[in-house]
Design an enzyme around this catalytic site. Structure first.
Site, PDB file in Angstrom:
ATOM      1  N   GLN A 143       6.826  -4.470  -4.052  1.00 21.65           N
ATOM      2  CA  GLN A 143       5.951  -4.017  -5.133  1.00 21.65           C
ATOM      3  C   GLN A 143       6.440  -3.147  -6.231  1.00 21.65           C
ATOM      4  OE1 GLN A 143       4.216  -1.048  -5.290  1.00 21.65           O
ATOM      5  NE2 GLN A 143       3.298  -1.557  -7.292  1.00 21.65           N
ATOM      6  N   THR A 146       0.837  -1.304   0.020  1.00 21.38           N
ATOM      7  CA  THR A 146      -0.035  -0.176  -0.097  1.00 21.38           C
ATOM      8  C   THR A 146       0.811   1.170  -0.013  1.00 21.38           C
ATOM      9  OG1 THR A 146      -0.204  -0.170   2.594  1.00 21.38           O
ATOM     10  CG2 THR A 146      -2.089  -0.965   1.057  1.00 21.38           C
ATOM     11  N   HIS A 203      -7.019  -4.689  -7.260  1.00 21.82           N
ATOM     12  CA  HIS A 203      -6.436  -3.505  -6.729  1.00 21.82           C
ATOM     13  C   HIS A 203      -7.499  -3.016  -5.675  1.00 21.82           C
ATOM     14  CE1 HIS A 203      -2.908  -0.867  -7.742  1.00 21.82           C
ATOM     15  NE2 HIS A 203      -3.292  -0.175  -6.784  1.00 21.82           N
TER      16      HIS A 203
HETATM   17  C1  LIG Z   1      -4.119   2.873   0.285  1.00 17.88           C
HETATM   18  C2  LIG Z   1      -3.830   1.970  -0.477  1.00 17.88           C
HETATM   19  C3  LIG Z   1      -2.849   2.284  -1.357  1.00 17.88           C
HETATM   20  C4  LIG Z   1      -2.417   1.058  -2.288  1.00 17.88           C
HETATM   21  N1  LIG Z   1      -1.157   1.218  -3.156  1.00 17.88           N
HETATM   22  C5  LIG Z   1      -0.836   0.232  -3.790  1.00 17.88           C
HETATM   23  C6  LIG Z   1       0.424   0.363  -4.487  1.00 17.88           C
HETATM   24  O1  LIG Z   1       1.286   1.516  -4.226  1.00 17.88           O
HETATM   25  N2  LIG Z   1       0.795  -0.609  -5.311  1.00 17.88           N
HETATM   26  C7  LIG Z   1       0.105  -1.713  -5.716  1.00 17.88           C
HETATM   27  O2  LIG Z   1       0.263  -2.562  -6.328  1.00 17.88           O
HETATM   28  N3  LIG Z   1      -1.381  -1.815  -5.075  1.00 17.88           N
HETATM   29  C8  LIG Z   1      -1.650  -0.972  -4.058  1.00 17.88           C
HETATM   30  N4  LIG Z   1      -2.787  -1.037  -3.317  1.00 17.88           N
HETATM   31  C9  LIG Z   1      -3.799  -2.126  -3.719  1.00 17.88           C
HETATM   32  C10 LIG Z   1      -3.288  -3.306  -2.572  1.00 17.88           C
HETATM   33  O3  LIG Z   1      -2.075  -3.771  -2.998  1.00 17.88           O
HETATM   34  C11 LIG Z   1      -4.067  -4.578  -2.802  1.00 17.88           C
HETATM   35  O4  LIG Z   1      -4.555  -4.913  -4.164  1.00 17.88           O
HETATM   36  C12 LIG Z   1      -5.790  -3.921  -2.209  1.00 17.88           C
HETATM   37  O5  LIG Z   1      -5.696  -3.025  -1.227  1.00 17.88           O
HETATM   38  C13 LIG Z   1      -6.416  -5.327  -1.933  1.00 17.88           C
HETATM   39  O6  LIG Z   1      -7.687  -5.036  -1.670  1.00 17.88           O
HETATM   40  P1  LIG Z   1      -8.187  -4.757  -0.066  1.00 17.88           P
HETATM   41  O7  LIG Z   1      -7.836  -3.343   0.276  1.00 17.88           O
HETATM   42  O8  LIG Z   1      -9.892  -4.939  -0.148  1.00 17.88           O
HETATM   43  O9  LIG Z   1      -7.606  -5.777   0.960  1.00 17.88           O
HETATM   44  C14 LIG Z   1      -3.245  -0.108  -2.589  1.00 17.88           C
HETATM   45  C15 LIG Z   1      -4.264  -0.220  -1.715  1.00 17.88           C
HETATM   46  C16 LIG Z   1      -4.632   0.786  -0.879  1.00 17.88           C
HETATM   47  C17 LIG Z   1      -5.821   0.577   0.064  1.00 17.88           C
END
Ligand SMILES: Cc1cc2nc3c(=O)[nH]c(=O)nc-3n(C[C@H](O)[C@H](O)[C@H](O)COP(=O)(O)O)c2cc1C
Length: 384
Positions: free
Chosen positions: A131, A82, A282
């Site tokens: 990541q 994240t 995502h």
């Molecule tokens: C605040 C936030 C920032 C995120 N930043 C990234 C990121 O920089 N790179 C990425 O591949 N996924 C990012 N994600 C997606 C997460 O890796 C993941 O796929 C997703 O949060 C999963 O769903 P969930 O929040 O319902 O568990 C982000 C998610 C959130 C909530």
């Protein structure tokens, strides 16, 4: 920490994060894209699956441990990447890594982090995954890959589901972005959240000014050189299979392609040299009409199960969701919001609490379903 002791599930932790964080930060974590259908549908996807439990059975000896990439994990779970986690708690990346290590699961650091990967490797260790967002300028991207490989990254998760910035109107309205846009509303919002203001933002400001992206090249964090480099560090919209093959050649560890929903793409990534995929939309944050990941999972498991590692994310909030994902063919799940809310609510103890809740819920779900080991969580336990 009394507030954390009163959190009995992830929904409680989310509410605790909401209380502590300014609205702009909370919404950045919590919300999704456009009409926020995908984020709801991820949950509804899990809820549509029901369990057909097995009994009577002696379930007194239960084992939640399994392996990922041939090494043990205490439960089939990892922490998802994240970006900007360090805004939620002072150096939250260290908190997430420490709690993951203590719980015996991997932590995935995002490219956009406020603590450098090398520092987490040195000060925490454990199973550290990284990541990658591919930048348009490939040489800077590959330098970063070599950097994290040298620091001991076990797995590289290459994100392929974000070729362009998604439409997240609330972030614009809240002035949340880079550079941060101060408005009367968000300044008031910060002042109304003094625990965050003093405990997080002020700590950064006193130490070294505004929080910085520590995995980015140094020029990005220097006011003089930033205008030149920042445009070169946007999202790349040309990441294809040839790029996956190049990254496969550069990164010596395990390669996961994150953001795969179609079985044919999973096969193509495996053929390109990946060690597995992350079935992810995502967290519903990018494509509002994306199907639920739990519904995409069976097709991907049929296509590459047994050949590659399958991790599922997007919508995991309960131990029961872990059980359902494993039953449908995932080797593990990873959590984004659940563990980030936890970091925002209470730093390392917050994340430890969230992981303990997941573990307890998975254990209960297994016992009540008649599964004593992760191997016994099979598809015939689930009905629609
Ligand atoms: C605040 C936030 C920032 C995120 N930043 C990234 C990121 O920089 N790179 C990425 O591949 N996924 C990012 N994600 C997606 C997460 O890796 C993941 O796929 C997703 O949060 C999963 O769903 P969930 O929040 O319902 O568990 C982000 C998610 C959130 C909530």
């Amino acid at each position: 920490m009394a507030a954390l002791d009163d959190c009995y599930n992830i929904a409680d932790i989310r509410r605790a994060a909401k209380r502590r964080l300014p609205k702009s930060l909370f919404e950045f974590i919590d919300r999704a894209t456009e009409d926020e259908l995908a984020v709801r549908n991820n949950r509804e996807g899990f809820e549509r699956w029901r369990i057909l439990p097995r009994a009577p059975l002696d379930v007194s000896k239960r084992e939640l441990g399994t392996t990922l990439f041939g090494k043990p994990v205490s439960m089939p779970m990892a922490i998802a990447p994240t970006g900007a986690a360090g805004l939620m708690w002072y150096e939250a990346e260290l908190c997430l890594a420490r709690a993951a290590k203590a719980a015996g699961i991997p932590y995935t650091m995002a490219t956009g982090s406020m603590v450098a990967f090398e520092r987490v490797a040195k000060e925490v260790g454990g199973r550290l995954w990284f990541q990658l967002y591919v930048w348009p300028e490939r040489s800077i991207t590959y330098d970063l890959v070599r950097r994290v490989a040298a620091a001991g990254a076990e797995v590289l998760q290459v994100t392929v589901d974000t070729p362009v910035p998604p439409n997240r109107e609330y972030n614009t309205r809240n002035g949340f972005g880079l550079p941060f846009r101060p408005t009367l509303a968000n300044m008031t919002d910060m002042t109304l959240h003094p625990r965050w203001l003093v405990g997080t933002l002020l700590k950064y400001l006193l130490e070294d000014g505004m929080p910085k992206m520590r995995n980015h090249p140094a020029e990005f964090n220097n006011a003089r050189t930033r205008p030149t480099i920042a445009p070169r560090l946007t999202l790349s919209d040309t990441v294809d299979l040839a790029e996956i093959k190049r990254l496969r050649d550069i990164f010596p560890g395990k390669l996961l392609v994150k953001g795969i929903m179609h079985p044919a793409d999973a096969v193509a990534c495996m053929d390109a040299g990946a060690d597995g995929v992350v079935v992810s939309n995502h967290g519903g944050r990018n494509l509002d009409a994306a199907m639920a990941t739990i519904d995409a999972l069976p097709g991907i498991a049929a296509a590459i199960g047994g050949r590659g590692t399958i991790i599922l994310d997007s919508g995991v909030r309960r131990g029961l969701d872990i059980l359902k994902a494993v039953a449908l063919g995932a080797n593990a799940v990873q959590t984004g919001r659940a563990t980030l809310w936890a970091a925002g609510a209470g730093g390392e103890p917050g994340v430890a609490r969230a992981l303990a809740l997941f573990r307890h819920e998975l254990d209960t779900a297994m016992a009540n379903s008649g599964a004593r080991t992760i191997e016994e969580i099979t598809a015939d336990l689930l009905v629609r």
